[in-house]
Design a protein around this motif. Structure first.
Motif, PDB file in Angstrom:
ATOM      1  N   ALA A  61       0.829  -1.215   0.000  1.00 44.83           N
ATOM      2  CA  ALA A  61       0.000   0.000   0.000  1.00 44.83           C
ATOM      3  C   ALA A  61       0.860   1.261   0.000  1.00 44.83           C
ATOM      4  N   TRP A  62       1.955   1.251   0.732  1.00 49.22           N
ATOM      5  CA  TRP A  62       2.839   2.426   0.772  1.00 49.22           C
ATOM      6  C   TRP A  62       3.566   2.602  -0.554  1.00 49.22           C
ATOM      7  N   LEU A  63       3.994   1.492  -1.160  1.00 50.84           N
ATOM      8  CA  LEU A  63       4.648   1.573  -2.468  1.00 50.84           C
ATOM      9  C   LEU A  63       3.675   2.129  -3.508  1.00 50.84           C
ATOM     10  N   ALA A  64       2.436   1.650  -3.461  1.00 50.50           N
ATOM     11  CA  ALA A  64       1.416   2.140  -4.394  1.00 50.50           C
ATOM     12  C   ALA A  64       1.192   3.638  -4.207  1.00 50.50           C
ATOM     13  N   ASN A  92       5.808  -7.813   8.842  1.00 54.72           N
ATOM     14  CA  ASN A  92       5.687  -6.403   9.210  1.00 54.72           C
ATOM     15  C   ASN A  92       5.362  -6.355  10.702  1.00 54.72           C
ATOM     16  N   PRO A  93       6.261  -5.813  11.513  1.00 56.07           N
ATOM     17  CA  PRO A  93       5.995  -5.796  12.957  1.00 56.07           C
ATOM     18  C   PRO A  93       4.805  -4.914  13.339  1.00 56.07           C
ATOM     19  N   HIS A  94       4.366  -4.053  12.419  1.00 56.34           N
ATOM     20  CA  HIS A  94       3.270  -3.129  12.717  1.00 56.34           C
ATOM     21  C   HIS A  94       1.915  -3.592  12.191  1.00 56.34           C
ATOM     22  N   HIS A  95       1.932  -4.629  11.327  1.00 51.72           N
ATOM     23  CA  HIS A  95       0.672  -5.072  10.720  1.00 51.72           C
ATOM     24  C   HIS A  95       0.840  -6.517  10.255  1.00 51.72           C
ATOM     25  N   LYS A  96       0.032  -7.404  10.812  1.00 52.08           N
ATOM     26  CA  LYS A  96       0.188  -8.828  10.510  1.00 52.08           C
ATOM     27  C   LYS A  96       0.001  -9.171   9.038  1.00 52.08           C
ATOM     28  N   ARG A  97      -1.023  -8.595   8.407  1.00 50.18           N
ATOM     29  CA  ARG A  97      -1.344  -8.990   7.032  1.00 50.18           C
ATOM     30  C   ARG A  97      -0.587  -8.211   5.971  1.00 50.18           C
ATOM     31  N   ALA A  98      -0.104  -7.021   6.279  1.00 55.24           N
ATOM     32  CA  ALA A  98       0.577  -6.187   5.284  1.00 55.24           C
ATOM     33  C   ALA A  98       2.080  -6.443   5.339  1.00 55.24           C
ATOM     34  N   GLN A  99       2.504  -7.510   4.657  1.00 61.87           N
ATOM     35  CA  GLN A  99       3.915  -7.857   4.655  1.00 61.87           C
ATOM     36  C   GLN A  99       4.755  -6.755   4.016  1.00 61.87           C
TER      37      GLN A  99
END
Length: 158
Positions: A61-64, A92-99
């Motif tokens: 999402a951040w790359l997009a 991702n230590p901040h979000h389980k699903r957003a690798q």
């Protein structure tokens, strides 16, 4: 019927946008040819570049967002790059699903090979163009992008 007419600025911007669309299509074709020997397309190369310039692994999402692109399209490209061994996923230590997405060694080598092809091609393309004109065009497109991004912010608030 009251018809709104374009101002001189609106007409000039319309000409710029139409030329920009055509130039974008030609640029993508040029880029596709340029990086085809590395097994890339312009879209894949662009995503690899976003990963490189992020300086640390980022979620899709951040790359997009950084690319100004649709998250689903970037996810599809990332998945293809992963299948080809050019990117890897990390927790991702901040979000389980957003690798987090990172370049592999193969991805770094592929990106560097693309840049080695790009630099002389860009130099040749710029040859004969006035550097100040290129810089002015860059400033205008940057200002236009910022205005359009402001419109995106307004839409999100609705």
């Amino acid at each position: 019927m009251n018809q709104v007419r374009r101002t001189p600025g609106g007409a000039a911007l319309t000409d710029l946008i139409l030329t920009m669309f055509r130039a974008n299509n030609r640029t993508l074709t040029w880029g596709d040819r340029l990086v085809a020997p590395q097994g890339l397309t312009s879209a894949r190369w662009q995503v690899l570049g976003a990963i490189v310039y992020a300086e640390r692994p980022q979620p899709v999402a951040w790359l997009a967002r950084d690319l100004g692109a649709n998250r689903q399209n970037v996810q599809r490209i990332i998945n293809d790059l992963h299948k080809d061994g050019l990117v890897a996923f990390a927790p991702n230590p901040h979000h389980k699903r957003a690798q987090l997405v990172a370049l592999t060694e193969k991805g770094q080598q592929t990106y560097e090979a693309a840049i080695r092809s790009y630099d002389p091609a860009a130099n040749a393309l710029a040859d004969g163009l006035d550097v100040e004109d290129i810089q002015t065009a860059h400033r205008v497109l940057l200002a236009l992008r910022k205005r359009l991004e402001g419109d995106d912010d307004a839409e999100e608030q609705d």
